[in-house]
Design an enzyme around this catalytic site. Structure first.
Site, PDB file in Angstrom:
ATOM      1  N   LYS A 112       0.890  -1.179   0.000  1.00 33.71           N
ATOM      2  CA  LYS A 112       0.000   0.000   0.000  1.00 33.71           C
ATOM      3  C   LYS A 112       0.910   1.206   0.000  1.00 33.71           C
ATOM      4  O   LYS A 112       1.560   1.511   0.992  1.00 33.71           O
ATOM      5  CB  LYS A 112      -0.915   0.001   1.228  1.00 33.71           C
ATOM      6  CG  LYS A 112      -1.839   1.214   1.239  1.00 33.71           C
ATOM      7  CD  LYS A 112      -3.062   0.993   2.095  1.00 33.71           C
ATOM      8  CE  LYS A 112      -2.938   1.561   3.482  1.00 33.71           C
ATOM      9  NZ  LYS A 112      -3.118   3.032   3.534  1.00 33.71           N
ATOM     10  N   GLY A 144      -7.960   9.247   9.397  1.00 39.42           N
ATOM     11  CA  GLY A 144      -8.325   9.397  10.803  1.00 39.42           C
ATOM     12  C   GLY A 144      -9.368  10.457  11.088  1.00 39.42           C
ATOM     13  O   GLY A 144      -9.735  10.665  12.240  1.00 39.42           O
ATOM     14  N   ALA A 173      -9.246   5.415   3.947  1.00 37.95           N
ATOM     15  CA  ALA A 173      -9.035   6.592   4.804  1.00 37.95           C
ATOM     16  C   ALA A 173     -10.252   7.494   4.925  1.00 37.95           C
ATOM     17  O   ALA A 173     -10.955   7.753   3.951  1.00 37.95           O
ATOM     18  CB  ALA A 173      -7.866   7.438   4.317  1.00 37.95           C
ATOM     19  N   GLY A 174     -10.461   7.940   6.137  1.00 38.72           N
ATOM     20  CA  GLY A 174     -11.421   9.007   6.410  1.00 38.72           C
ATOM     21  C   GLY A 174     -12.831   8.559   6.744  1.00 38.72           C
ATOM     22  O   GLY A 174     -13.671   9.384   7.078  1.00 38.72           O
ATOM     23  N   ASN A 197      -9.564   1.793   9.618  1.00 41.30           N
ATOM     24  CA  ASN A 197      -8.698   1.565  10.781  1.00 41.30           C
ATOM     25  C   ASN A 197      -9.211   2.335  11.996  1.00 41.30           C
ATOM     26  O   ASN A 197      -9.823   1.761  12.895  1.00 41.30           O
ATOM     27  CB  ASN A 197      -7.245   1.939  10.468  1.00 41.30           C
ATOM     28  CG  ASN A 197      -6.290   1.452  11.557  1.00 41.30           C
ATOM     29  OD1 ASN A 197      -6.687   1.095  12.657  1.00 41.30           O
ATOM     30  ND2 ASN A 197      -5.032   1.430  11.273  1.00 41.30           N
ATOM     31  N   THR A 198      -9.012   3.647  12.003  1.00 41.67           N
ATOM     32  CA  THR A 198      -9.314   4.438  13.205  1.00 41.67           C
ATOM     33  C   THR A 198     -10.759   4.275  13.660  1.00 41.67           C
ATOM     34  O   THR A 198     -11.029   4.166  14.869  1.00 41.67           O
ATOM     35  CB  THR A 198      -9.012   5.926  12.924  1.00 41.67           C
ATOM     36  OG1 THR A 198      -7.671   6.023  12.452  1.00 41.67           O
ATOM     37  CG2 THR A 198      -9.169   6.762  14.180  1.00 41.67           C
TER      38      THR A 198
END
Lengths: 257, 65
Positions: free
Chosen positions: A96, A157, A184-185, A206-207
């Site tokens: 990635k 995040g 992301a996001g 993830n976050t």
């Protein structure tokens, strides 16, 4: 099934492995998500701590496919070197590719990204570039040899969801055959469902999972949302319209005429 | 000999990378290495000779998004 490079994936939910309260909760979240792909990274190892060795054992026990990232790299050169190091340690050609251009938004440096992608694809890597929704950059990445794109939904995040719907829809429409994974996001399962409804092939979270009050429950919620979004896409959603269209048949309506 | 290991100055007796790694305590660890910003594969470590002031990166698996 989703095909990325030569691999067929059943799950449309990929999970990051950072920022969980504990390794045990990470492991449980991966299982609850039904994720087949988990992102990992490389960091400086201090000889005494051996933290990396314990983490690597945990990931191997999960039996998932790892997608190493080049997080923290700010130039094509750093990213290429990190990719080589990751390929050796993790034993996979998948990378990635992240080349960060700006620290407040962690926005990709798309110029460095295309450079690094060209080098790595030529060296046999299977590159998953973390990019923006920019169509021209996407063209360049595909020309460089990438067969998957990972456009951002919003800054890493931030939990803001799909920030530029118009741009993302245009990207999807322009490259109907290219696997597109929103990276992301995303903050909520509804964001993930929306991504799949719009025709994106998968999401990487993830976050939003790791930092939820209950990461395992949130991982399960994202799994349901992704499944719902994919089913909705396959079912063919209606087009939005500006005026009402009665859902109850008008023929035989009482008190009329 | 003084080399910069993961950003900190360390003293090593061995100049051969493979031996220096053992001396620094990385003997049995799964790590990947770079010298002065260039990747050095595990199979090449015995052939790499470090010199004073070299920058050595020793990286290991870690959580990532």
């Amino acid at each position: 099934m989703l095909q990325v490079y030569q691999t067929q994936l059943r799950s449309r939910l990929m999970l990051g492995s950072a920022r969980y309260p504990s390794p045990a909760i990470l492991a449980e979240a991966v299982r609850a998500a039904g994720a087949e792909v988990v992102t990992v990274s490389l960091r400086r190892e201090s000889a005494g701590e051996r933290a990396g060795q314990a983490f690597w054992s945990l990931i191997r026990e999960l039996g998932v496919r790892v997608l190493p990232n080049t997080a923290g790299c700010h130039s094509a050169k750093e990213a290429v070197t990190t990719a080589h190091m990751a390929r050796e340690v993790f034993g996979t050609p998948w990378i990635k590719l992240e080349v960060i251009g700006e620290d407040d938004t962690l926005q990709p440096d798309v110029f460095g990204l295309v450079d690094a992608a060209r080098t790595l694809c030529a060296e046999g890597f299977e590159v998953f570039p973390y990019t923006t929704e920019d169509l021209v950059v996407a063209e360049r990445l595909l020309a460089a040899g990438c067969r998957v794109l990972m456009p951002w939904g919003a800054p890493i995040g931030s939990g803001r969801g799909l920030n530029n719907l118009f741009g993302l829809k245009a990207l999807r429409a322009h490259f109907p055959e290219v696997p597109l994974i929103i990276d992301a996001g995303l903050g909520l399962p509804s964001h993930a469902a929306q991504a799949l409804e719009l025709g994106f092939d998968a999401v990487l979270i993830n976050t939003a999972v790791a930092q939820a009050r209950d990461p395992v429950q949130m991982a399960g919620a994202f799994a349901l949302a992704v499944e719902a979004g994919l089913a909705a896409r396959q079912a063919g959603p209606i087009e939005p319209r500006d005026l009402a269209a009665p859902s109850t048949p008008l023929i035989g309506t009482a008190f009329r005429g | 000999m003084k080399i910069l290991v993961n950003g900190a100055w360390r003293e090593t007796r061995s100049s051969e990378l493979a031996r220096a790694l053992e001396e620094l305590g990385y003997g049995a660890s799964v790590v990947s290495t770079a010298v002065n910003g260039e990747f050095v594969a595990a199979s090449e470590r015995a052939a790499i000779v470090l010199t004073d002031g070299d920058r050595l990166e020793v990286l290991a698996p870690m959580q990532g998004g």
